[in-house]
Design a protein around this motif. Structure first.
Motif, mmCIF file in Angstrom:
data_model
loop_
_atom_site.group_PDB
_atom_site.id
_atom_site.type_symbol
_atom_site.label_atom_id
_atom_site.label_comp_id
_atom_site.label_asym_id
_atom_site.label_seq_id
_atom_site.Cartn_x
_atom_site.Cartn_y
_atom_site.Cartn_z
ATOM 1 N N GLU A 172 0.834 -1.214 0.000
ATOM 2 C CA GLU A 172 0.000 0.000 0.000
ATOM 3 C C GLU A 172 0.865 1.259 0.000
ATOM 4 O OE1 GLU A 172 -3.311 0.405 -0.454
ATOM 5 O OE2 GLU A 172 -3.284 -1.743 -0.839
ATOM 6 N N ASP A 173 1.956 1.237 0.776
ATOM 7 C CA ASP A 173 2.856 2.392 0.808
ATOM 8 C C ASP A 173 3.504 2.619 -0.552
ATOM 9 O OD1 ASP A 173 2.342 2.992 3.452
ATOM 10 O OD2 ASP A 173 4.097 1.922 4.213
ATOM 11 N N SER A 183 0.957 4.166 -2.904
ATOM 12 C CA SER A 183 0.746 5.584 -2.574
ATOM 13 C C SER A 183 1.905 6.444 -3.065
ATOM 14 C CB SER A 183 0.567 5.769 -1.067
ATOM 15 O OG SER A 183 -0.612 5.141 -0.642
ATOM 16 N N ARG A 184 3.138 5.971 -2.860
ATOM 17 C CA ARG A 184 4.312 6.723 -3.323
ATOM 18 C C ARG A 184 4.329 6.817 -4.847
ATOM 19 N NH1 ARG A 184 6.734 3.623 0.570
ATOM 20 N NH2 ARG A 184 7.738 2.292 -0.990
ATOM 21 N N LEU A 196 1.781 6.731 -6.896
ATOM 22 C CA LEU A 196 0.717 7.619 -7.372
ATOM 23 C C LEU A 196 1.081 9.093 -7.185
ATOM 24 C CD1 LEU A 196 -2.491 5.665 -6.296
ATOM 25 C CD2 LEU A 196 -1.605 6.006 -8.615
ATOM 26 N N GLU A 197 1.912 9.387 -6.208
ATOM 27 C CA GLU A 197 2.370 10.769 -6.029
ATOM 28 C C GLU A 197 3.155 11.243 -7.242
ATOM 29 O OE1 GLU A 197 4.591 10.962 -2.388
ATOM 30 O OE2 GLU A 197 2.824 10.498 -1.166
ATOM 31 N N GLN A 250 -5.278 7.470 -10.303
ATOM 32 C CA GLN A 250 -5.846 7.264 -8.979
ATOM 33 C C GLN A 250 -6.283 5.816 -8.813
ATOM 34 O OE1 GLN A 250 -9.097 10.003 -8.752
ATOM 35 N NE2 GLN A 250 -10.139 9.139 -10.506
ATOM 36 N N ARG A 251 -6.446 5.430 -7.574
ATOM 37 C CA ARG A 251 -6.946 4.085 -7.292
ATOM 38 C C ARG A 251 -8.395 4.015 -7.712
ATOM 39 N NH1 ARG A 251 -3.867 1.216 -3.251
ATOM 40 N NH2 ARG A 251 -5.255 -0.548 -3.565
ATOM 41 N N THR A 303 2.585 0.558 -12.606
ATOM 42 C CA THR A 303 3.081 1.923 -12.407
ATOM 43 C C THR A 303 4.070 2.321 -13.497
ATOM 44 O OG1 THR A 303 4.701 1.097 -10.799
ATOM 45 C CG2 THR A 303 2.607 1.955 -9.928
#
Length: 100
Positions: free
Chosen positions: A7-8, A11-12, A14-15, A21-22, A84
């Motif tokens: 998850e981390d 999130s990183r 997507l930044e 977005q999810r 990603t």
């Protein structure tokens, strides 16, 4: 086999992927609007080439000049670096074509 991202890590990632977005636990998505229908078709063609090169294929939806891309590594049941990495390439292609 590709390893699922934590998850981390998601999130990183997507930044660094503006516009992505999810959509759910296993999918990231991006909407883009191109200047014209022919430009949207050209973007789809370019993304198809990127996907073939990566052997990783997004779901793509086109509505006139509006596009939606969805990525998930179905074989792993979630998000991996394949998603990603391809998202970054798609974003670069869209930016080069003036996507909003």
């Amino acid at each position: 086999m590709a390893e699922l991202l934590s998850e981390d890590a998601i999130s990183r990632a997507l930044e660094d992927l503006p516009g992505w977005q999810r959509e759910d636990d296993a999918t990231i998505a991006r909407f883009a609007k191109l200047p014209s229908f022919p430009e949207a078709i050209a973007a789809i063609d370019a993304v198809a080439e990127l996907a073939e090169s990566a052997n990783h294929h997004p779901d793509m939806d086109i509505r006139y000049n509006s596009l939606k891309f969805k990525l998930s590594t179905h074989s792993e049941g979630g998000l991996t670096a394949k998603d990603t990495d391809l998202a970054a390439k798609i974003s670069a292609e869209l930016s080069s074509r003036g996507a909003e």
